[in-house]
Design a protein around this motif. Structure first.
Motif, short mmCIF file in Angstrom:
data_model
loop_
_atom_site.label_atom_id
_atom_site.label_comp_id
_atom_site.label_asym_id
_atom_site.label_seq_id
_atom_site.Cartn_x
_atom_site.Cartn_y
_atom_site.Cartn_z
N LEU A 156 33.45 -6.79 3.74
CA LEU A 156 32.61 -7.58 2.85
C LEU A 156 32.62 -7.01 1.44
O LEU A 156 31.93 -7.52 0.57
CB LEU A 156 31.18 -7.61 3.39
CG LEU A 156 31.02 -8.26 4.76
CD1 LEU A 156 29.57 -8.19 5.20
CD2 LEU A 156 31.51 -9.69 4.75
N ALA A 157 33.41 -5.96 1.21
CA ALA A 157 33.52 -5.36 -0.11
C ALA A 157 34.16 -6.37 -1.06
O ALA A 157 35.13 -7.04 -0.72
CB ALA A 157 34.34 -4.08 -0.06
N HIS A 183 41.02 -11.95 -10.79
CA HIS A 183 41.47 -12.44 -9.48
C HIS A 183 41.69 -11.31 -8.48
O HIS A 183 42.28 -11.51 -7.42
CB HIS A 183 42.72 -13.29 -9.65
CG HIS A 183 42.42 -14.60 -10.32
ND1 HIS A 183 41.83 -15.65 -9.67
CD2 HIS A 183 42.58 -15.00 -11.60
CE1 HIS A 183 41.65 -16.64 -10.52
NE2 HIS A 183 42.09 -16.27 -11.70
N GLY A 184 41.22 -10.12 -8.83
CA GLY A 184 41.27 -9.00 -7.90
C GLY A 184 42.65 -8.41 -7.69
O GLY A 184 42.87 -7.66 -6.74
N VAL A 185 43.58 -8.73 -8.58
CA VAL A 185 44.95 -8.21 -8.46
C VAL A 185 45.05 -6.84 -9.13
O VAL A 185 45.79 -5.98 -8.67
CB VAL A 185 45.96 -9.20 -9.11
CG1 VAL A 185 47.36 -8.65 -9.09
CG2 VAL A 185 45.89 -10.54 -8.41
N LEU A 239 32.09 0.19 -11.34
CA LEU A 239 33.05 1.17 -10.81
C LEU A 239 32.73 1.54 -9.36
O LEU A 239 33.65 1.77 -8.56
CB LEU A 239 33.09 2.41 -11.70
CG LEU A 239 33.74 2.17 -13.07
CD1 LEU A 239 33.48 3.35 -13.99
CD2 LEU A 239 35.23 1.90 -12.92
N ARG A 240 31.45 1.56 -9.00
CA ARG A 240 31.10 1.77 -7.58
C ARG A 240 31.59 0.60 -6.74
O ARG A 240 32.04 0.78 -5.60
CB ARG A 240 29.59 1.97 -7.42
CG ARG A 240 29.12 3.36 -7.82
CD ARG A 240 27.70 3.65 -7.35
NE ARG A 240 26.72 2.68 -7.78
CZ ARG A 240 26.04 2.75 -8.93
NH1 ARG A 240 26.24 3.75 -9.75
NH2 ARG A 240 25.16 1.83 -9.24
N PHE A 253 35.48 -1.39 -2.80
CA PHE A 253 36.59 -2.31 -2.51
C PHE A 253 37.84 -1.53 -2.12
O PHE A 253 38.50 -1.85 -1.14
CB PHE A 253 36.86 -3.19 -3.73
CG PHE A 253 38.00 -4.14 -3.54
CD1 PHE A 253 37.83 -5.33 -2.85
CD2 PHE A 253 39.26 -3.85 -4.04
CE1 PHE A 253 38.89 -6.21 -2.67
CE2 PHE A 253 40.32 -4.72 -3.85
CZ PHE A 253 40.13 -5.90 -3.17
N ASP A 254 38.15 -0.49 -2.90
CA ASP A 254 39.33 0.33 -2.62
C ASP A 254 39.25 0.99 -1.25
O ASP A 254 40.22 1.02 -0.49
CB ASP A 254 39.52 1.41 -3.69
CG ASP A 254 39.88 0.84 -5.05
OD1 ASP A 254 40.29 -0.35 -5.13
OD2 ASP A 254 39.75 1.58 -6.04
N LEU A 255 38.08 1.53 -0.92
CA LEU A 255 37.89 2.17 0.39
C LEU A 255 38.03 1.17 1.53
O LEU A 255 38.64 1.46 2.56
CB LEU A 255 36.53 2.85 0.45
CG LEU A 255 36.41 4.14 -0.36
CD1 LEU A 255 34.94 4.58 -0.42
CD2 LEU A 255 37.27 5.23 0.23
#
Length: 87
Positions: free
Chosen positions: A8-9, A47-49, A72-73, A78-80
């Motif tokens: 859900l990130a 677009h999250g690219v 940034l959090r 999202f990265d995790l």
């Protein structure tokens, strides 16, 4: 440990696009110019690219008052989540 298969990130660019850019009809070319981004950079971010970096987060905070730390959090979460889905 059981983990959900779907994260859900949310990528901060996706959030920014759906919460600010689209509802208010922000012109992407004008926004890119105002932020000092190329149109391509901004589009990839929205677009999250492209990941949100510290400089971009600060520029968004200065322009819109959205906390750069919060953005940034969101990127870190999202990265995790993406890393967890890969392996």
């Amino acid at each position: 440990m059981i983990e959900p298969e779907i994260s859900l990130a949310l990528h901060p660019g996706d959030w920014f696009r759906t919460a600010i850019v689209e509802p208010y009809g922000v012109d992407l070319i004008e926004l890119a110019h105002h932020l000092g981004f190329t149109r391509e950079h901004l589009t990839a971010l929205l677009h999250g690219v492209r990941p949100l970096d510290h400089v971009s987060a600060v520029r968004l905070e200065e322009a819109f008052g959205v906390s750069s730390e919060w953005l940034l959090r969101m990127q870190e979460s999202f990265d995790l989540a993406q890393a967890g889905q890969r392996g």
